[in-house]
Design a protein around this motif. Structure first.
Motif, PDB file in Angstrom:
ATOM      1  N   LEU A 184       0.831  -1.203   0.000  1.00  0.00           N
ATOM      2  CA  LEU A 184       0.000   0.000   0.000  1.00  0.00           C
ATOM      3  C   LEU A 184       0.869   1.259   0.000  1.00  0.00           C
ATOM      4  N   ALA A 185       1.910   1.246   0.841  1.00  0.00           N
ATOM      5  CA  ALA A 185       2.835   2.389   0.897  1.00  0.00           C
ATOM      6  C   ALA A 185       3.561   2.550  -0.432  1.00  0.00           C
ATOM      7  N   LEU A 186       3.947   1.440  -1.045  1.00  0.00           N
ATOM      8  CA  LEU A 186       4.628   1.466  -2.335  1.00  0.00           C
ATOM      9  C   LEU A 186       3.719   2.075  -3.409  1.00  0.00           C
ATOM     10  N   GLY A 187       2.459   1.697  -3.373  1.00  0.00           N
ATOM     11  CA  GLY A 187       1.490   2.263  -4.317  1.00  0.00           C
ATOM     12  C   GLY A 187       1.351   3.771  -4.149  1.00  0.00           C
ATOM     13  N   ILE A 188       1.383   4.235  -2.903  1.00  0.00           N
ATOM     14  CA  ILE A 188       1.282   5.674  -2.640  1.00  0.00           C
ATOM     15  C   ILE A 188       2.524   6.399  -3.158  1.00  0.00           C
ATOM     16  N   TYR A 189       3.697   5.789  -2.986  1.00  0.00           N
ATOM     17  CA  TYR A 189       4.925   6.399  -3.502  1.00  0.00           C
ATOM     18  C   TYR A 189       4.872   6.530  -5.024  1.00  0.00           C
ATOM     19  N   LEU A 190       4.374   5.507  -5.705  1.00  0.00           N
ATOM     20  CA  LEU A 190       4.221   5.572  -7.156  1.00  0.00           C
ATOM     21  C   LEU A 190       3.240   6.675  -7.549  1.00  0.00           C
ATOM     22  N   TYR A 191       2.149   6.775  -6.811  1.00  0.00           N
ATOM     23  CA  TYR A 191       1.153   7.832  -7.037  1.00  0.00           C
ATOM     24  C   TYR A 191       1.787   9.213  -6.863  1.00  0.00           C
ATOM     25  N   GLN A 192       2.656   9.357  -5.855  1.00  0.00           N
ATOM     26  CA  GLN A 192       3.306  10.635  -5.609  1.00  0.00           C
ATOM     27  C   GLN A 192       4.234  11.027  -6.751  1.00  0.00           C
TER      28      GLN A 192
ATOM     29  N   ALA B  98      -1.376  19.685  -2.217  1.00  0.00           N
ATOM     30  CA  ALA B  98      -2.187  19.266  -1.065  1.00  0.00           C
ATOM     31  C   ALA B  98      -2.381  17.749  -1.067  1.00  0.00           C
ATOM     32  N   SER B  99      -2.587  17.172  -2.261  1.00  0.00           N
ATOM     33  CA  SER B  99      -2.707  15.708  -2.372  1.00  0.00           C
ATOM     34  C   SER B  99      -1.385  15.035  -2.023  1.00  0.00           C
ATOM     35  N   LEU B 100      -0.286  15.657  -2.423  1.00  0.00           N
ATOM     36  CA  LEU B 100       1.045  15.137  -2.103  1.00  0.00           C
ATOM     37  C   LEU B 100       1.277  15.146  -0.594  1.00  0.00           C
ATOM     38  N   LYS B 101       0.851  16.219   0.032  1.00  0.00           N
ATOM     39  CA  LYS B 101       0.987  16.337   1.488  1.00  0.00           C
ATOM     40  C   LYS B 101       0.158  15.276   2.204  1.00  0.00           C
ATOM     41  N   ALA B 102      -1.093  15.125   1.797  1.00  0.00           N
ATOM     42  CA  ALA B 102      -1.977  14.145   2.439  1.00  0.00           C
ATOM     43  C   ALA B 102      -1.451  12.720   2.259  1.00  0.00           C
ATOM     44  N   SER B 103      -0.963  12.403   1.064  1.00  0.00           N
ATOM     45  CA  SER B 103      -0.452  11.055   0.811  1.00  0.00           C
ATOM     46  C   SER B 103       0.831  10.783   1.584  1.00  0.00           C
ATOM     47  N   THR B 104       1.642  11.822   1.799  1.00  0.00           N
ATOM     48  CA  THR B 104       2.863  11.662   2.604  1.00  0.00           C
ATOM     49  C   THR B 104       2.517  11.297   4.040  1.00  0.00           C
TER      50      THR B 104
END
Length: 217
Positions: free
Chosen positions: A89-97, A118-124
């Motif tokens: 899940l974390a890996l998927g978020i990093y790819l999204y970022q 803002a989306s980058l901040k929330a996903s971090t």
């Protein structure tokens, strides 16, 4: 020099001053855009490195789970499965970022770029929450039936697991932007994944300020 000449001279000087102000604001806006691009670019290497290491790690854990599915301890299999799911899940978020950073175009309205930041901040923040949820797993994957028969060993391990679970849940619910000025938060987030993003937010605010001023001039 009569009144007409004075008025004409004053208007000429006022026009030159206005042009200089607009030019200065334009330069300042362009410099701020360059700073945003530089800050965002500085985030990419660490994210790419994390993705590469993450792919290797989840592949390794997947192989361990498959290899020990028949003979492995239930504690190990459950712990490893939870860990690898959270890691994916974390890996998927990093790819999204990474995709999000590449989509930030300062040629578009600033508001659109601010929304992506803002989306980058929330996903971090979400990545950190997910990774800290793994804390209790590191206290259970090595357990086996023999260890459970030893009261002292069982008590110590249970105490450690409870403490790690409490810490994981506390961090999960308290890692939020409102706590960004607290010492523990800064200790976790200061670095290439957080600081450049905050700088980008500030620079985008400056750009929006310059653009608003240009509208009124």
């Amino acid at each position: 020099m009569d009144d007409k000449e004075l008025k004409a001279l004053w208007q000429t000087q006022a026009q030159k001053l206005e042009e200089n102000i607009l030019l200065t604001r334009k330069y300042a806006e362009e410099i701020s855009k360059m700073k945003v691009q530089s800050a965002l670019a500085s985030m990419k290497p660490l994210k790419i490195f994390t993705i590469i290491v993450g792919i290797i790690w989840v592949g390794f854990v997947d192989l361990l789970i498959i290899g020990s599915w028949q003979s492995g301890s239930a504690f190990f299999l459950v712990s490893a499965t939870i860990q690898v799911v959270l890691s994916k899940l974390a890996l998927g978020i990093y790819l999204y970022q990474l995709v999000l950073i590449s989509q930030i175009n300062l040629g578009t309205p600033v508001l659109e770029a601010q929304e992506k930041i803002a989306s980058l901040k929330a996903s971090t923040l979400w990545v950190a929450r997910l990774l800290f949820l793994q804390l209790p797993i590191w206290t259970t994957f090595y357990l086996n039936a023999q260890m459970l028969k030893q009261p002292l060993s069982l008590f110590i391990n249970l105490l450690i697991t409870v403490l790690f679970t409490w810490a994981a849940l506390w961090l999960f619910f308290n890692i939020k932007y409102e706590n960004r000025d607290k010492k523990w938060f800064r200790m976790i987030f200061e670095g290439k994944e957080w600081t450049p993003m905050l700088q980008s937010m500030e620079f985008l605010d400056e750009i929006r300020y310059f653009q608003k001023d240009e509208e009124y001039v």
